[in-house]
Design an enzyme around this catalytic site. Structure first.
Site: not given
Ligand code: TSJ
Length: 648
Positions: A513, A509, A511
């Protein structure tokens, strides 16, 4: 001391003002620059700066200079200044030229003169100022000596003025300033990278205790300046490398000495990680391939600690000797030697061959380490106890590996169950996507081109290999499935010829994380299969950040800048529907294919590493993956501006 005795020029036939011969020497450099500076890429470009700086470092080692300034001027002109004695200007009888002109116009003169003392400029590519001159559009040298300022200018290696007195100064004010513009008809890259110079100059400052090196970037309106000065030398280097780790004891073990003309300096400190982090330097040049100095270091370390452990009953008679690897687990060390005539061997000519270097490091470290351990028994105990734990984990890991080997020999080669392999069996055509999470893995399996794209979904965060011993790493399911899927094996079994995919693509992803998972993956690959990165097989997929829909048409944007560009083009009004993707899971299989997996459309970032910055790469990973919050925050803040730069 008369100068002409001090200067020895290699090419005797070049003497007597035979200009044509001299020019031919430098013409050879311009014809085959790679022979002299390694390459004409960014690496070679930066090498020009080190060639000049090394001369000032020699002056510092001789005890006459304590400050070097490197400036990147507008238009990528470089200026190196020192406060040494100033390059001698008197006439060299053999050539009839001022000594400084000899330095800049005769090949190899730089590394040869000033006999006695240790010269870092005599190293691997230590070919000196004349090579830099030959590869520069123009170069100006400015010497302050005996109350006078001398200046000479060269263009493409040829003097365009005689050495002239252009001013006066205080007699105590001495030094050398060299300013040059690399030749853009020779170098593919002519823009200097502040961070590359910064890393190397910091390293040089660590290796030369007491020397201050200032780096200044004057290209932008706001000047940027960093200054490096370490009274503790390589002790501070080790402390710096351990900054984001937890040391096992406070002292930094340090020794220095000289034997048969070899100067030896060693600094050691263990931390609670499981990686060895040791760097050897010969005449200030990093030796990634090791050599005799490293052999001497390892031998002394292993033998002295085993002897100490036996003598003090920290190792029982029934227990086997500790291996070198056990003792070096979690060890940070710098081994720095200075040697008159280094011989480099091996395929890449990077491995030190001098046998006197081995015996010098071995005996100086053995003697001093034994004394240190006698005086600091608490440190000795910590190192031995840690090494015993390492020995047990290594034994357990070996048993686990043998079991896997035997099992796969019995059952035949079996791929991990979660892998959706591709049908094409020619590795050249194949790629494997390592995908975070089973759900994104599902979309990727639907989206992919089954012929050439394999998908391996991993569950959640993978093991942080910075914080685990070998037995846990080899026991980890996610790591085991990657190893079997890649086909290369690991450690002493590693064989890149067996790699089953040309591209290993990490898809997470977009993002925080996702970035963390990608970093964990890269850490594993860097520590256990660095050759995959070195040979350019590792990539990051770049999923889009935004989808813009307007009048039934769709655009994807991979950055905020790109979104703004598109909006400027299509118009900023309320018929725009903008979606910010939070994860791969928000895209359906078609969108995932179109934006992230289709070789025709996707953006892939190849992961590279600059081996010149090996110690800095380690700092990067341990800072990002370690427990300490403060160094990580500082690191991220410092790098925040160039996060898109994927060089690790
Ligand atoms: F080589 C060079 F041109 F690239 C260069 C040399 C560039 C820079 C920035 C500095 C130097 C340099 C050389 N700094 N300091 C010296 N020192 C000498 O060359 C020197 C001075 C005095 C004596 C002496 O015996 O009196 C000997 C030497 C080698």
């Amino acid at each position: 001391m008369a100068l002409d005795k001090n200067i020895q020029v290699e090419e005797q036939q070049n003497y007597g003002g035979d200009q044509i011969q001299i020019l031919e020497g430098l013409e050879a450099v311009r014809k085959r620059p790679g022979m002299y500076i390694g390459s004409t890429s960014s690496r070679g470009l930066h090498h020009l700066v080190y060639e000049i700086v090394d001369n000032s470092v020699d002056e510092a080692l001789a005890g006459f200079c304590n400050h070097i300034t490197v400036e990147i001027l507008p238009d990528n002109v470089i200026r190196v200044s020192d406060n040494g004695r100033g390059i001698p200007v008197d006439i060299n009888h053999k050539s009839g030229l001022p000594a400084v002109e000899v330095v800049f116009t005769i090949l190899h003169a730089g590394g040869k003169f000033g006999g006695g003392g240790y010269k870092v400029s005599g190293g691997l590519h230590g070919v000196g100022a004349s090579v830099v001159n030959a590869l520069s559009n123009w170069l100006e040298v400015n010497v302050r000596r005996d109350g006078k300022i001398y200046t000479q200018r060269y263009e493409r290696g040829k003097p365009v003025s005689k050495l002239e007195v252009t001013g006066t100064c205080e007699t105590e004010n001495t030094g050398t300033v060299v300013t040059f513009l690399p030749d853009d008809t020779i170098f593919e890259e002519t823009v200097f990278d502040f961070n590359i110079l910064k890393t190397r100059l910091r390293e040089t400052a660590f290796l030369t205790a007491g020397l201050r090196i200032t780096l200044r970037d004057l290209r932008a309106e706001e000047p940027v300046e960093r200054s490096f000065h370490y009274e503790g030398g390589i002790r501070e280097f080790v402390a710096y490398l351990n900054n984001s780790k937890t040391p096992l004891y406070n002292d930094i073990i340090y020794c220095e000495g000289e034997q048969n003309g070899v100067l030896v300096e060693v600094a050691i400190q263990h931390n609670d990680s499981f990686q060895e982090n040791a760097y050897g330097f010969v005449n200030n040049i990093l030796t990634p391939e090791g050599g005799t100095h490293i052999m001497g270091f390892r031998n002394a370390l292993t033998k002295t600690l085993n002897d100490y452990g036996r003598k003090n009953k920290l190792l029982k008679d029934s227990e086997p000797n500790l291996s070198g690897e056990d003792i070096r687990e979690g060890m940070t060390a710098i081994i720095s030697i200075k040697i008159q005539d280094p011989q480099f061997e091996g395929q890449t000519k990077q491995k030190l061959g001098n046998s006197e270097a081995r015996s010098a490091v071995d005996s100086i470290l053995s003697k001093n380490l034994e004394v240190f351990l006698e005086q600091n028994p608490q440190v000795g105990k910590i190192i031995i106890e840690k090494s015993v734990l390492s020995q047990r984990a290594r034994e357990a890991a070996r048993k686990a590996r043998d079991l896997t080997r035997r099992k796969s020999a019995l059952e035949g080669f079996s791929l991990p169950g979660k892998l959706a392999d591709c049908t094409d069996k020619d590795p050249k055509n194949c790629e494997i996507y390592i995908v975070e999470g089973d759900s994104a893995g599902g979309s990727a399996k639907t989206a992919r081109n089954r012929a050439t794209q394999a998908i391996l979904p991993l569950r959640g965060k993978i093991l942080n290999v910075e914080k685990a011993r070998l037995d846990r790493i080899y026991g980890n399911e996610e790591i085991k499935s990657m190893i079997t899927a890649f086909g290369t094996g690991i450690h002493e079994d590693f064989d890149i010829e067996k790699l089953r995919y040309d591209k290993i693509i990490i898809m997470t992803d977009a993002d925080v994380d996702g970035a963390h998972i990608a970093t964990l993956m890269l850490t594993f690959l860097y520590r256990f299969m660095p050759e995959l990165i070195r040979q350019g097989h590792v990539y990051l997929a770049k999923p889009p950040l935004y989808k813009l829909e307007r009048n039934k048409k769709i655009w994807y944007a991979y950055s905020d800048d790109e979104l703004n560009r598109i909006l400027d083009e299509v118009g900023r009004d309320n018929s725009n529907k903008i979606q910010r993707y939070k994860g791969l899971g928000e895209m359906d299989a078609d969108q995932l294919w179109e934006t992230t997996m289709d070789p025709e459309n996707r953006v892939l970032l190849r992961v590279t590493m600059n081996e010149d910055e090996a110690s800095e790469i380690d700092v990067t990973f341990t800072t990002l993956m370690g427990d300490k919050v403060e160094p990580r925050r500082e690191f991220i803040e410092e790098r925040a501006k160039d996060v898109q730069n994927l060089d690790i």
